[in-house]
Design a protein around this motif. Structure first.
Motif, PDB file in Angstrom:
ATOM      1  N   THR A 123     -15.538   3.471   0.243  1.00 11.21           N
ATOM      2  CA  THR A 123     -14.673   4.415   1.011  1.00 11.21           C
ATOM      3  C   THR A 123     -13.537   4.719  -0.191  1.00 11.21           C
ATOM      4  O   THR A 123     -13.096   3.983  -1.194  1.00 11.21           O
ATOM      5  CB  THR A 123     -14.066   3.730   2.084  1.00 11.21           C
ATOM      6  OG1 THR A 123     -13.315   2.612   1.867  1.00 11.21           O
ATOM      7  CG2 THR A 123     -14.917   3.652   3.393  1.00 11.21           C
ATOM      8  N   ARG A 177      -6.141  -1.528  -6.135  1.00 11.62           N
ATOM      9  CA  ARG A 177      -7.308  -0.692  -5.818  1.00 11.62           C
ATOM     10  C   ARG A 177      -6.501   0.809  -5.896  1.00 11.62           C
ATOM     11  O   ARG A 177      -5.569   0.867  -5.385  1.00 11.62           O
ATOM     12  CB  ARG A 177      -7.781  -1.132  -4.622  1.00 11.62           C
ATOM     13  CG  ARG A 177      -8.684   0.019  -4.200  1.00 11.62           C
ATOM     14  CD  ARG A 177      -9.473  -0.134  -2.717  1.00 11.62           C
ATOM     15  NE  ARG A 177     -10.057   1.026  -2.268  1.00 11.62           N
ATOM     16  CZ  ARG A 177     -10.764   1.048  -1.416  1.00 11.62           C
ATOM     17  NH1 ARG A 177     -10.806   0.179  -0.535  1.00 11.62           N
ATOM     18  NH2 ARG A 177     -11.311   2.124  -0.995  1.00 11.62           N
ATOM     19  N   CYS A 178      -7.568   1.557  -6.278  1.00 17.51           N
ATOM     20  CA  CYS A 178      -7.018   3.153  -6.497  1.00 17.51           C
ATOM     21  C   CYS A 178      -8.185   3.923  -6.458  1.00 17.51           C
ATOM     22  O   CYS A 178      -9.277   3.776  -7.027  1.00 17.51           O
ATOM     23  CB  CYS A 178      -6.284   3.162  -7.553  1.00 17.51           C
ATOM     24  SG  CYS A 178      -6.061   5.071  -7.773  1.00 17.51           S
ATOM     25  N   GLN A 191     -11.890   4.956  -5.527  1.00 18.27           N
ATOM     26  CA  GLN A 191     -13.077   4.204  -5.205  1.00 18.27           C
ATOM     27  C   GLN A 191     -13.258   2.889  -6.173  1.00 18.27           C
ATOM     28  O   GLN A 191     -14.361   2.435  -6.263  1.00 18.27           O
ATOM     29  CB  GLN A 191     -14.245   5.111  -5.163  1.00 18.27           C
ATOM     30  CG  GLN A 191     -14.421   5.694  -3.853  1.00 18.27           C
ATOM     31  CD  GLN A 191     -15.633   6.486  -3.621  1.00 18.27           C
ATOM     32  OE1 GLN A 191     -15.675   7.546  -4.332  1.00 18.27           O
ATOM     33  NE2 GLN A 191     -16.517   6.089  -2.886  1.00 18.27           N
ATOM     34  N   TYR A 199       0.634   5.801  -0.351  1.00 17.61           N
ATOM     35  CA  TYR A 199      -0.256   6.806  -0.111  1.00 17.61           C
ATOM     36  C   TYR A 199       0.034   8.038  -0.919  1.00 17.61           C
ATOM     37  O   TYR A 199      -0.298   9.034  -0.635  1.00 17.61           O
ATOM     38  CB  TYR A 199       0.115   7.224   1.448  1.00 17.61           C
ATOM     39  CG  TYR A 199       0.021   6.102   2.335  1.00 17.61           C
ATOM     40  CD1 TYR A 199      -1.292   5.443   2.943  1.00 17.61           C
ATOM     41  CD2 TYR A 199       0.892   5.213   2.490  1.00 17.61           C
ATOM     42  CE1 TYR A 199      -1.293   4.571   3.736  1.00 17.61           C
ATOM     43  CE2 TYR A 199       1.229   4.177   3.324  1.00 17.61           C
ATOM     44  CZ  TYR A 199      -0.184   3.811   3.929  1.00 17.61           C
ATOM     45  OH  TYR A 199      -0.331   2.620   4.555  1.00 17.61           O
ATOM     46  N   GLU A 223      -9.811   5.938  -0.343  1.00 22.84           N
ATOM     47  CA  GLU A 223      -8.555   5.715   0.273  1.00 22.84           C
ATOM     48  C   GLU A 223      -7.340   6.331  -0.692  1.00 22.84           C
ATOM     49  O   GLU A 223      -7.464   6.375  -1.924  1.00 22.84           O
ATOM     50  CB  GLU A 223      -7.978   4.497   0.513  1.00 22.84           C
ATOM     51  CG  GLU A 223      -9.059   3.877   1.640  1.00 22.84           C
ATOM     52  CD  GLU A 223      -8.734   2.347   2.059  1.00 22.84           C
ATOM     53  OE1 GLU A 223      -7.649   1.707   1.583  1.00 22.84           O
ATOM     54  OE2 GLU A 223      -9.387   1.674   2.777  1.00 22.84           O
ATOM     55  N   PRO A 224      -6.543   6.906  -0.179  1.00 22.90           N
ATOM     56  CA  PRO A 224      -5.377   7.767  -0.832  1.00 22.90           C
ATOM     57  C   PRO A 224      -4.548   6.451  -1.474  1.00 22.90           C
ATOM     58  O   PRO A 224      -4.521   5.310  -1.016  1.00 22.90           O
ATOM     59  CB  PRO A 224      -4.719   8.421   0.082  1.00 22.90           C
ATOM     60  CG  PRO A 224      -4.937   7.842   1.268  1.00 22.90           C
ATOM     61  CD  PRO A 224      -6.145   6.907   1.257  1.00 22.90           C
ATOM     62  N   PHE A 263      -3.254   0.373  -3.601  1.00 22.96           N
ATOM     63  CA  PHE A 263      -3.305  -0.779  -2.775  1.00 22.96           C
ATOM     64  C   PHE A 263      -3.168  -2.134  -3.874  1.00 22.96           C
ATOM     65  O   PHE A 263      -3.940  -2.133  -4.641  1.00 22.96           O
ATOM     66  CB  PHE A 263      -4.513  -0.965  -2.095  1.00 22.96           C
ATOM     67  CG  PHE A 263      -4.486  -2.141  -1.285  1.00 22.96           C
ATOM     68  CD1 PHE A 263      -4.106  -2.545  -0.098  1.00 22.96           C
ATOM     69  CD2 PHE A 263      -5.379  -3.286  -1.817  1.00 22.96           C
ATOM     70  CE1 PHE A 263      -3.948  -3.723   0.729  1.00 22.96           C
ATOM     71  CE2 PHE A 263      -5.484  -4.572  -1.033  1.00 22.96           C
ATOM     72  CZ  PHE A 263      -4.833  -4.474   0.039  1.00 22.96           C
ATOM     73  N   ARG A 298       0.743  -1.072  -0.106  1.00 23.12           N
ATOM     74  CA  ARG A 298      -0.207   0.039   0.074  1.00 23.12           C
ATOM     75  C   ARG A 298       0.833   1.192  -0.022  1.00 23.12           C
ATOM     76  O   ARG A 298       1.690   1.137   0.778  1.00 23.12           O
ATOM     77  CB  ARG A 298      -0.923  -0.025   1.279  1.00 23.12           C
ATOM     78  CG  ARG A 298      -1.712   1.249   1.296  1.00 23.12           C
ATOM     79  CD  ARG A 298      -2.475   1.203   2.597  1.00 23.12           C
ATOM     80  NE  ARG A 298      -3.448  -0.029   2.851  1.00 23.12           N
ATOM     81  CZ  ARG A 298      -4.604   0.145   2.324  1.00 23.12           C
ATOM     82  NH1 ARG A 298      -5.051   0.832   1.756  1.00 23.12           N
ATOM     83  NH2 ARG A 298      -5.365  -1.026   2.581  1.00 23.12           N
TER      84      ARG A 298
END
Ligand SMILES: Nc1ncnc2c1ncn2[C@@H]1O[C@H](COP(=O)(O)OP(=O)(O)O)[C@@H](O)[C@H]1O
Ligand SMILES: [Mg+2]
Length: 350
Positions: free
Chosen positions: A227, A201-202, A204, A147, A229-230, A233, A145
């Motif tokens: 959700t 994943r990036c 939404q 950020y 997320e920054p 992943f 992951r």
């Protein structure tokens, strides 16, 4: 009649295998297992209870049914992105943790892990990277992951794409890179095919690639997440019984050491929500972007019921005439798709 040792062992292996398989939802069909092995339901249930007592299987109640999982061991650590060496992280932090898995999954894992960690370090613009590894009796898994800017965003910006989901297509084609000086755009393409589950994943949205072994063609699935997320992943999982080696994966797309010359494009990825019909010349141009970097392109029409005349004409007549040296191989065509390809290019045999 009591179960033989071999019968018992076969049932145990099958139970563990079913619970730990990539498609498992945790539910076991005890009737089917009993019927398959020609034993009573009670025998299967007894084995299952013993496995729980030995902590090889964990049971939880889901409504009126029981759900099963395998015990997982996990490690997790943050690394600063600056000056990170992916090989060093693998050797010092991961290698011993996955040592009990067989050689092929370990080698494929090592490849994907170092590629994805290098991506987070070099492309994400994140200061920190979180590395996690997990193992069960059936598989080994990692997630990385960051950020930072987010992979789909980064690709959409670089390619001027209208929608971040259009980045899926670029990743599926391969050879996409925003750092052409020292990168080749192979990491995600090959990592996604080296294991049993690959998820990115990036923002939404999440893209899952599964069932990539041999030439069945990868299955791509999209998920909209609740959700935001920054960053990015990435999750990779490989089963202990995975038999396709990295060399075999490379050989499918880079045969005889000739470099990455072949690709396989799922046409469905053009419109991931499957609502927009695939009809237009602009969709064809998006599909064909950078395709001239390959010598052979398999166009997989799986899940595409029909295509429009403009779309077919742009690919099978206009592009084909401009690039006769590039082999276009349409596969999984419905009759409607085949007819349209023949309509625009009567010499095409589909
Ligand atoms: N963690 C990430 N954050 C942002 N962008 C990323 C990340 N990982 C990959 N990318 C983007 O995806 C592209 C393709 O990655 P990859 O297939 O590994 O090829 P390469 O690393 O050779 O460029 C990268 O060039 C970069 O633009
Ligand atoms: Mg890379």
């Amino acid at each position: 009649m009591p179960l033989s040792k071999i019968q018992r062992q076969n049932i145990i292996t099958e139970i563990i295998h079913q619970i730990g398989s990539p498609s498992s939802n945790g539910f076991l069909d005890i009737d089917a297992l009993a019927a398959h092995y020609g034993v009573s339901k009670q025998s299967v249930s007894r084995i299952l209870s013993e496995l729980q007592a030995e902590n090889r299987v964990i049971a939880e109640t889901a409504g009126r049914k029981k759900k099963y999982t395998l015990p997982r061991e996990e490690i997790e650590r943050d690394f600063p992105a600056a000056g990170l060496s992916e090989d060093k992280v693998f050797r010092e932090y991961i290698s011993a943790f996955i040592a009990s898995a067989p050689e092929t999954p370990r080698r494929n894992f090592a490849y994907a892990f170092t590629e994805m960690l290098n991506n987070a370090a070099e492309h994400s613009e994140s200061e920190k990277i979180t590395v996690r590894a997990a193992k069960t009796e059936c598989y080994i898994e990692f997630s990385i992951r960051d950020y930072g800017v987010g992979i789909f965003r980064k690709i959409a910006q670089a390619m001027n794409l209208e929608d971040d989901t259009h980045a899926f297509l670029e990743l599926a084609k391969g050879k996409f890179t925003t750092k052409p000086q020292n990168h080749s755009g192979e990491g995600i393409f090959f990592s996604a095919k080296a294991g049993d589950i690959f998820l990115i994943r990036c923002g939404q949205i999440a893209m899952t690639v599964s069932g990539s072994t041999r030439d069945t063609g990868s299955k791509y699935l999209f998920k909209a997440m609740d959700t935001l997320e920054p960053g990015t992943f990435v999750n990779f999982r490989i089963q202990n019984d995975h038999s396709e080696t990295l060399a075999e994966v490379f050989d499918r797309y880079a045969p005889d050491g000739n470099g990455f010359v072949k690709t396989h494009i799922p046409i469905r990825l053009l419109e991931h929500d499957h609502i927009m019909p695939i009809v237009s010349r602009s969709q064809a141009k998006r599909l064909l972007a950078r395709v001239e970097k390959f010598q052979s392109v398999t166009l997989d029409f799986d899940g595409v019921p029909e295509i429009g005349q403009g779309f077919a004409d742009e690919i099978f007549r206009v592009f084909h005439n401009n690039h006769p040296e590039i082999e276009l191989i349409p596969i999984n065509c419905t009759t409607a798709v085949s007819n349209m390809i023949r309509h625009v290019c009567p010499s095409e045999s589909v």
